[in-house]
Motif scaffolding. Structure first.
Motif, PDB file in Angstrom:
ATOM      1  N   VAL A  55       0.848  -1.188   0.000  1.00 36.50           N
ATOM      2  CA  VAL A  55       0.000   0.000   0.000  1.00 36.50           C
ATOM      3  C   VAL A  55       0.887   1.243   0.000  1.00 36.50           C
ATOM      4  O   VAL A  55       1.706   1.432   0.890  1.00 36.50           O
ATOM      5  CB  VAL A  55      -0.953   0.021   1.220  1.00 36.50           C
ATOM      6  N   GLU A  56       0.723   2.078  -1.027  1.00 38.80           N
ATOM      7  CA  GLU A  56       1.517   3.302  -1.142  1.00 38.80           C
ATOM      8  C   GLU A  56       0.714   4.552  -0.785  1.00 38.80           C
ATOM      9  O   GLU A  56       1.263   5.520  -0.267  1.00 38.80           O
ATOM     10  CB  GLU A  56       2.037   3.444  -2.573  1.00 38.80           C
ATOM     11  N   VAL A  57      -0.587   4.529  -1.078  1.00 39.39           N
ATOM     12  CA  VAL A  57      -1.430   5.721  -0.901  1.00 39.39           C
ATOM     13  C   VAL A  57      -2.591   5.383   0.026  1.00 39.39           C
ATOM     14  O   VAL A  57      -3.315   4.400  -0.201  1.00 39.39           O
ATOM     15  CB  VAL A  57      -1.973   6.207  -2.260  1.00 39.39           C
TER      16      VAL A  57
ATOM     17  N   GLY B 177      -4.020  -2.881  -5.285  1.00 41.51           N
ATOM     18  CA  GLY B 177      -3.313  -3.163  -4.039  1.00 41.51           C
ATOM     19  C   GLY B 177      -2.392  -2.060  -3.571  1.00 41.51           C
ATOM     20  O   GLY B 177      -1.747  -2.181  -2.518  1.00 41.51           O
ATOM     21  N   ALA B 178      -2.307  -0.962  -4.331  1.00 52.05           N
ATOM     22  CA  ALA B 178      -1.394   0.126  -3.968  1.00 52.05           C
ATOM     23  C   ALA B 178      -2.089   1.225  -3.174  1.00 52.05           C
ATOM     24  O   ALA B 178      -1.451   2.213  -2.811  1.00 52.05           O
ATOM     25  CB  ALA B 178      -0.763   0.722  -5.229  1.00 52.05           C
ATOM     26  N   PHE B 179      -3.383   1.064  -2.888  1.00 56.49           N
ATOM     27  CA  PHE B 179      -4.096   2.123  -2.179  1.00 56.49           C
ATOM     28  C   PHE B 179      -5.131   1.530  -1.232  1.00 56.49           C
ATOM     29  O   PHE B 179      -5.525   0.364  -1.340  1.00 56.49           O
ATOM     30  CB  PHE B 179      -4.776   3.085  -3.164  1.00 56.49           C
ATOM     31  N   GLU B 180      -5.538   2.377  -0.278  1.00 57.35           N
ATOM     32  CA  GLU B 180      -6.582   2.017   0.678  1.00 57.35           C
ATOM     33  C   GLU B 180      -7.399   3.257   0.985  1.00 57.35           C
ATOM     34  O   GLU B 180      -6.925   4.395   0.807  1.00 57.35           O
ATOM     35  CB  GLU B 180      -5.986   1.446   1.969  1.00 57.35           C
ATOM     36  N   VAL B 181      -8.615   3.046   1.444  1.00 54.23           N
ATOM     37  CA  VAL B 181      -9.499   4.151   1.830  1.00 54.23           C
ATOM     38  C   VAL B 181      -9.920   3.941   3.270  1.00 54.23           C
ATOM     39  O   VAL B 181     -10.446   2.874   3.625  1.00 54.23           O
ATOM     40  CB  VAL B 181     -10.740   4.223   0.915  1.00 54.23           C
TER      41      VAL B 181
ATOM     42  N   GLY C   1      -0.069   3.689   4.075  1.00 56.97           N
ATOM     43  CA  GLY C   1       0.647   4.306   2.968  1.00 56.97           C
ATOM     44  C   GLY C   1       1.653   5.354   3.392  1.00 56.97           C
ATOM     45  O   GLY C   1       1.602   5.892   4.507  1.00 56.97           O
ATOM     46  N   ASP C   2       2.582   5.647   2.462  1.00 60.72           N
ATOM     47  CA  ASP C   2       3.555   6.711   2.685  1.00 60.72           C
ATOM     48  C   ASP C   2       3.090   8.024   2.074  1.00 60.72           C
ATOM     49  O   ASP C   2       3.688   9.067   2.333  1.00 60.72           O
ATOM     50  CB  ASP C   2       4.909   6.320   2.088  1.00 60.72           C
TER      51      ASP C   2
ATOM     52  N   VAL D 277       2.780  14.544  -4.350  1.00 58.10           N
ATOM     53  CA  VAL D 277       3.491  14.064  -3.169  1.00 58.10           C
ATOM     54  C   VAL D 277       4.169  12.732  -3.444  1.00 58.10           C
ATOM     55  O   VAL D 277       5.323  12.520  -3.076  1.00 58.10           O
ATOM     56  CB  VAL D 277       2.519  13.942  -1.975  1.00 58.10           C
ATOM     57  N   ARG D 278       3.474  11.831  -4.092  1.00 53.99           N
ATOM     58  CA  ARG D 278       4.004  10.490  -4.342  1.00 53.99           C
ATOM     59  C   ARG D 278       5.295  10.533  -5.166  1.00 53.99           C
ATOM     60  O   ARG D 278       6.216   9.740  -4.970  1.00 53.99           O
ATOM     61  CB  ARG D 278       2.947   9.658  -5.053  1.00 53.99           C
TER      62      ARG D 278
END
Length: 612
Positions: A10-12, A43-47, A96-97, A120-121
């Motif tokens: 997870v990045e974001v 798979g790179a994000f979550e809410v 995430g970062d 930002v990313r």
């Protein structure tokens, strides 16, 4: 809350702050997921739904969504944390970062989400924010939103020197490193959190990127009078003081400014007083009466210690009278030496260092003592003042005041007396309300504030007021303790008045009834209220000016005699205080300078213990 360890990749992390959003939250989450999926790998994000103590169906909906989709998480809070508090809690739990948040009404066009995230990313910026006021944006803002927003952002740019055009747009992102660096310094937990984050990021040297967005208002605004006028405005001033003023106020600057104000206050008196006449009056004073005045004033100090003992007992601590009298002596000596009433913090330090009494209790006991002091002074001067106003006798006071002291405008004096009488009445009514509130199960303070506004910032305002009155309520709830402390306060300040009367008598002044009233009910009371302003060490200059103005204006006493009496009265009281402070410091092995240096740590520990 810990960051989830099972969300590798997870990045974001997108946080949706939600309070009673049952009608929109599901659609908002779905739109967010689809928009993120259009430019980020699976798979790179979550809410995260940062649900903030809702009392509608929002928690149930968030639970259902999280159970159905592993990309969704529900961050629940039983209590209202406020917008900023909910965001910080969710960011701490995020994986995430790159941390993103925006308002759940989706007022900002979601076509800008990719730009927000990638700013930002990609490492281009540490913090990114959308703007409704930059050239190139489209923001259909009605006047009731647009005008206050422009005024607010103008004030932020003016006071906080931020070049950004829009500080409150609910469409922001920041890196994990920026969040970890900033969130400990951001104090606000409500709507001002956005602005404070941006200002502190700029002050920390972080790269802040602002870009134009299309924005359309959705639904009714949650802006209200309590939050905007008393909340946001006061927070601008608070942050301005912290980042622009406070760092420049060293001890040398404080002492120098205090000394300058003292000299200036005394110098202004020479505009209508002959310094030589004042010196002549001082030389002719009866030293026996001056010595008696000092002895009378000394009697008030064990009473101060006894009153402080009663206050601490109501807060759960019992100490010896001698120790507490010494602690009061030391703190008051600190107020004479240092400006801005730095000695008040010294007492909390002494109580902690010598008796292990926690800082919160030390500061709370000081708050109670100050309330009783202010109330007693107000009663002494305000009772007669209210009587003058109610009986229509203010014209007599004004004519004698304006005739005795040059430059006093009768109309201004009438307004001042009426306002002062109103303040005195309000103070008495406020304490009565506190006492009544302490004896009822219902919370009158919160009911009053939330009657004006039900917003989360109203809860914050109510909490601040509750913490202030709670200390007095702890005493007011015990009728006997309230009576003892109130009676002690009256005797303490009565002795202060008697001291001033004896000093005035030392100048061979006939103590007629008008003179006693002028000195006892006005000069000493107003003079001590003037000392409340932390402008000079011990209120030197302020006390003399108020004392002289009233005595010379309301009695046949000349200005030179009144000023001489004011100077000598203040000097006698300060000498007794310093002598008692020196003896107490030796007996308790306390260094005043070291104690003042520790005051900052005491404040920090107090805040930390309060949060815990």
């Amino acid at each position: 809350m810990d960051r989830s360890g099972d969300r590798v990749g997870v990045e974001v992390s997108v946080v949706l702050p939600a309070y009673n959003e049952e009608r929109t939250i599901e659609a908002t989450v779905e739109t967010t997921l689809s928009t993120l999926g259009a430019f980020l790998p699976a798979g790179a994000f979550e809410v995260l739904v940062a649900e903030d103590g809702c009392d509608d169906r929002t928690p149930d909906i968030a639970d259902r969504l999280a159970d159905a989709d592993p990309r969704i998480r529900h961050v629940h809070s039983d209590d209202r944390l406020g917008r900023g508090g909910a965001l910080e809690r969710a960011f701490s739990a995020a994986a995430g970062d790159t941390l993103v948040y925006f308002d759940t009404d989706l007022a900002t066009d979601m076509s800008h989400l990719e730009e927000l995230v990638e700013r930002v990313r990609s490492g281009e910026a540490d913090v990114a924010t959308g703007s409704r006021w930059m050239p190139g944006q489209i923001a259909d803002r009605p006047a009731k939103r647009g005008v206050p927003s422009r005024v607010y952002n103008g004030l932020v740019r003016l006071f906080l020197r931020s070049p950004l055009r829009d500080h409150q747009c609910g469409f922001k992102a920041l890196s994990r490193d920026a969040f970890e660096r900033l969130h400990g310094d951001v104090e606000d937990e409500h709507w001002f959190w956005d602005t404070e984050l941006l200002v502190r990021a700029q002050r920390a040297g972080l790269e802040v990127a602002e870009f134009p967005v299309e924005w359309e208002p959705k639904g009714d605004t949650k802006v209200d009078l309590v939050r905007d006028v008393f909340g946001m405005g006061s927070q601008i001033l608070r942050l301005w003081w912290q980042v622009s003023v406070s760092p420049r106020i060293t001890r040398r600057v404080s002492v120098g400014a205090g000394a300058l104000l003292t000299v200036l206050a005394l110098a202004l008196m020479t505009l209508y007083l002959d310094p030589q006449a004042v010196l002549t009056e001082l030389e002719g004073a009866d030293l026996r009466l001056v010595g008696l005045a000092g002895a009378v004033y000394l009697l008030s100090w064990p009473l101060r210690g006894s009153r402080y003992r009663d206050i601490l007992a109501e807060l759960g601590y019992r100490e010896r009278l001698g120790f507490l009298t010494g602690a009061v002596f030391i703190s008051q000596t600190g107020n004479l030496v240092f400006p801005a009433r730095a000695g008040d913090g010294v007492r909390a330090y002494v109580m902690k260092a010598r008796r292990g009494i926690p800082y919160p209790t030390g500061f709370a006991s000081l708050a109670v003592e100050r309330v009783f002091d202010l109330l007693t002074i107000t009663v002494l001067g305000g009772t007669v003042l209210v009587g003058y106003v109610l009986t229509g006798s203010t014209d007599a006071v004004i004519s004698t005041l304006s005739g005795g002291v040059p430059g006093v405008d009768p109309r201004s004096a009438r307004v001042a007396l009426t306002v002062a009488a109103g303040v005195a009445t309000a103070a008495v009514l406020a304490v009565a309300a506190i006492v009544v509130s302490a004896r009822r199960e219902g919370n009158l303070i919160r009911r009053l504030v939330t009657g004006v506004s039900s917003d989360s910032y109203a809860d914050y305002v109510a909490g601040v007021l509750e913490s202030f009155v709670g200390d007095v309520q702890a005493v007011a709830a015990d009728r006997a303790a309230f009576g003892r402390i109130g009676a002690s306060s009256l005797v303490i300040w009565a002795l202060d008045v008697v001291t001033a009367i004896l000093v005035l008598a030392a100048f061979d002044v006939a103590l007629t009834t008008p003179t006693l009233v002028a000195v006892g009910f006005f000069a000493v009371s107003v003079g001590n209220l003037a000392k409340v302003l932390p402008l000079s060490p011990g209120g030197i200059g302020l006390y003399e000016a108020a004392f002289t103005l009233l005595v010379a204006g309301l009695t046949p006493v000349t200005g030179a005699t009144a000023f001489g009496a004011a100077v000598l009265d203040h000097a006698v009281k300060n000498l007794v205080t310093v002598a008692g402070g020196v003896v107490s410091m030796l007996a308790l092995n306390v260094s005043l300078t070291a104690a003042v240096d520790e005051t900052g740590a005491a404040d920090a520990d107090h805040d930390a213990e309060t949060v815990d």
